[in-house]
Design a protein around this motif. Sequence first.
Motif, short mmCIF file in Angstrom:
data_model
loop_
_atom_site.label_atom_id
_atom_site.label_comp_id
_atom_site.label_asym_id
_atom_site.label_seq_id
_atom_site.Cartn_x
_atom_site.Cartn_y
_atom_site.Cartn_z
N ASP A 114 0.82 -1.21 0.00
CA ASP A 114 0.00 0.00 0.00
C ASP A 114 0.86 1.26 0.00
OD1 ASP A 114 -2.17 -1.69 0.01
OD2 ASP A 114 -2.66 -1.37 2.14
N THR A 115 1.96 1.24 0.74
CA THR A 115 2.85 2.40 0.79
C THR A 115 3.52 2.62 -0.56
OG1 THR A 115 3.24 2.00 3.14
CG2 THR A 115 4.82 3.43 2.01
N LEU A 116 3.94 1.55 -1.20
CA LEU A 116 4.57 1.69 -2.52
C LEU A 116 3.56 2.19 -3.55
CD1 LEU A 116 6.83 -1.48 -2.56
CD2 LEU A 116 7.57 0.91 -2.44
N ARG A 117 2.32 1.75 -3.46
CA ARG A 117 1.30 2.28 -4.37
C ARG A 117 1.09 3.78 -4.16
NH1 ARG A 117 -3.11 -2.58 -4.17
NH2 ARG A 117 -2.18 -3.80 -5.83
N GLN A 118 1.10 4.20 -2.90
CA GLN A 118 0.95 5.63 -2.60
C GLN A 118 2.13 6.42 -3.17
OE1 GLN A 118 0.60 5.82 1.65
NE2 GLN A 118 -1.47 4.97 1.68
N ALA A 119 3.34 5.85 -3.08
CA ALA A 119 4.52 6.52 -3.63
C ALA A 119 4.39 6.65 -5.14
CB ALA A 119 5.79 5.76 -3.27
N LEU A 120 3.91 5.61 -5.79
CA LEU A 120 3.71 5.68 -7.24
C LEU A 120 2.64 6.71 -7.59
CD1 LEU A 120 3.83 1.90 -8.18
CD2 LEU A 120 5.53 3.65 -8.77
N ASP A 121 1.56 6.71 -6.84
CA ASP A 121 0.47 7.66 -7.09
C ASP A 121 0.91 9.10 -6.82
OD1 ASP A 121 -1.13 5.54 -7.74
OD2 ASP A 121 -2.20 5.50 -5.81
N ALA A 122 1.83 9.29 -5.86
CA ALA A 122 2.31 10.64 -5.53
C ALA A 122 3.29 11.15 -6.58
CB ALA A 122 2.96 10.65 -4.15
N GLY A 123 3.75 10.25 -7.45
CA GLY A 123 4.64 10.67 -8.52
C GLY A 123 6.06 10.93 -8.07
N CYS A 124 6.49 10.31 -7.01
CA CYS A 124 7.86 10.51 -6.53
C CYS A 124 8.85 10.05 -7.61
CB CYS A 124 8.10 9.72 -5.25
SG CYS A 124 7.07 10.26 -3.87
N ASP A 125 9.80 10.96 -7.94
CA ASP A 125 10.81 10.63 -8.95
C ASP A 125 12.08 10.09 -8.35
OD1 ASP A 125 9.28 11.30 -11.17
OD2 ASP A 125 9.82 13.41 -11.02
N ASP A 126 12.42 10.56 -7.16
CA ASP A 126 13.62 10.05 -6.50
C ASP A 126 13.40 10.09 -4.99
OD1 ASP A 126 14.76 12.56 -5.31
OD2 ASP A 126 14.88 13.13 -7.43
N LEU A 127 14.20 9.34 -4.29
CA LEU A 127 14.03 9.21 -2.85
C LEU A 127 14.29 10.52 -2.11
CD1 LEU A 127 15.64 5.71 -2.18
CD2 LEU A 127 13.22 6.30 -2.34
N ALA A 128 15.28 11.27 -2.53
CA ALA A 128 15.63 12.51 -1.81
C ALA A 128 14.50 13.52 -1.88
CB ALA A 128 16.91 13.11 -2.38
N SER A 129 13.96 13.77 -3.09
CA SER A 129 12.88 14.75 -3.19
C SER A 129 11.60 14.23 -2.54
CB SER A 129 12.63 15.14 -4.65
OG SER A 129 12.19 14.02 -5.38
N CYS A 130 11.37 12.95 -2.62
CA CYS A 130 10.18 12.38 -2.00
C CYS A 130 10.26 12.50 -0.48
CB CYS A 130 10.03 10.91 -2.40
SG CYS A 130 8.47 10.18 -1.88
N ALA A 131 11.43 12.23 0.09
CA ALA A 131 11.59 12.30 1.54
C ALA A 131 11.40 13.71 2.06
CB ALA A 131 12.97 11.78 1.93
N GLU A 132 11.73 14.72 1.24
CA GLU A 132 11.59 16.12 1.67
C GLU A 132 10.17 16.63 1.49
OE1 GLU A 132 14.54 18.13 -0.63
OE2 GLU A 132 16.19 17.19 0.45
N SER A 133 9.36 15.95 0.74
CA SER A 133 8.00 16.40 0.44
C SER A 133 7.05 16.00 1.58
CB SER A 133 7.52 15.77 -0.86
OG SER A 133 6.14 15.97 -1.02
#
Length: 151
Positions: A114-133
């Motif tokens: 479920d968490t990975l699906r949310q990450a895909l849906d959020a459009g995260c391109d890389d871990l660094a920018s995703c972690a800061e969002s």
Amino acid sequence: MTREMPPVTPPGLRSGALAAAAGVNLQTLRYYERRGLLARPDRTLGGHRMYPAEAVTVVRVIKAAQRLGFTLDEISELIDVGGHRHSSAGLHERAAAKLAEVEARITDLTVIRDTLRQALDAGCDDLASCAESPECPLPFTVLADTKAGPG
């Protein structure tokens, strides 16, 4: 008057025949012997291993138990329990414990999925920018806080 001959018991199965009948390779048979899961067979005068026909069932049971998630140590204990003709409580208790373990793993995997699906849906391109969002569904900050401990 004809005399009936007593039935001749088959001499057993050689390693290759047992491996083929049980769907394993020869190394698996040797390993099971070393681990004590499979009784050491009698040998012919020429040194060939001769397994009883029941060995096919034993090997198939071991493989089926592995597919159900039991470790070889757990299977060894189950075989020992069965060999000593204990009540089925040993299997029942172990199967219940294994079921609880599997259900816990399924719960963990469901959270991960479920968490990975949310990450895909959020459009995260890389871990660094995703972690800061702030919208990042991945629990980086929670994981970092729990791993770092106090201080």
